[in-house]
Design a protein around this motif. Sequence first.
Motif: not given
Length: 186
Positions: A4, A6, A109, A112, A183
């Motif tokens: 992921r 950010i 997804d 983030w 998370t």
Amino acid sequence: MAKRVIVLMGPAGAGKSSVASYIKERFGIPQVITHTTRAMRQGEEDNVDYYFEDDQSFDQKHFLEEVNYGGHRYGSSMEGLERAWSRNDLASIVLDTKGGETYQEILHDQAWLWYVTVSKVEELEKRLVARGDAKQAIEKRLSSAEFKRDLSLPDSLKNKAVVIENDDWTTTKRQIDGLIQGTFGN
């Protein structure tokens, strides 16, 4: 864990770069290095501050988003994102809200979204002055369409982005710690 990124968005002076530096120091989350065709400034390093490119090498990258600013090209590439992910499954990048929308559209997804802002717009100008930006540059930035756009979260990102109101750095760090630890349990 899935890879992921950010995506740190918000108006100039809100503290996006401070957040990126904090999560790098505190959690070892690398920042995605972006590309530019502008000349390297004194004190900058290739592959650290930017990937410095010429037009030909720039054209060979796979950009998620790119802009032309002041006659120079800037962009974030899949290659840069993959390099950051090779160091950590979680990386960060500082973008404007338009870039955030693009990352959301492409990465879904895996993006983030964090929208960094302040409660009083006047505070942004004070912060730009405090960080040493030139008065003329500040006035130009504050009157730009991009600055005005980034003063609020786009409708397309509402209910998708975490809002971080960075009025007090200690409170902001606590919120960031909670987000990451909640998370990922770091």
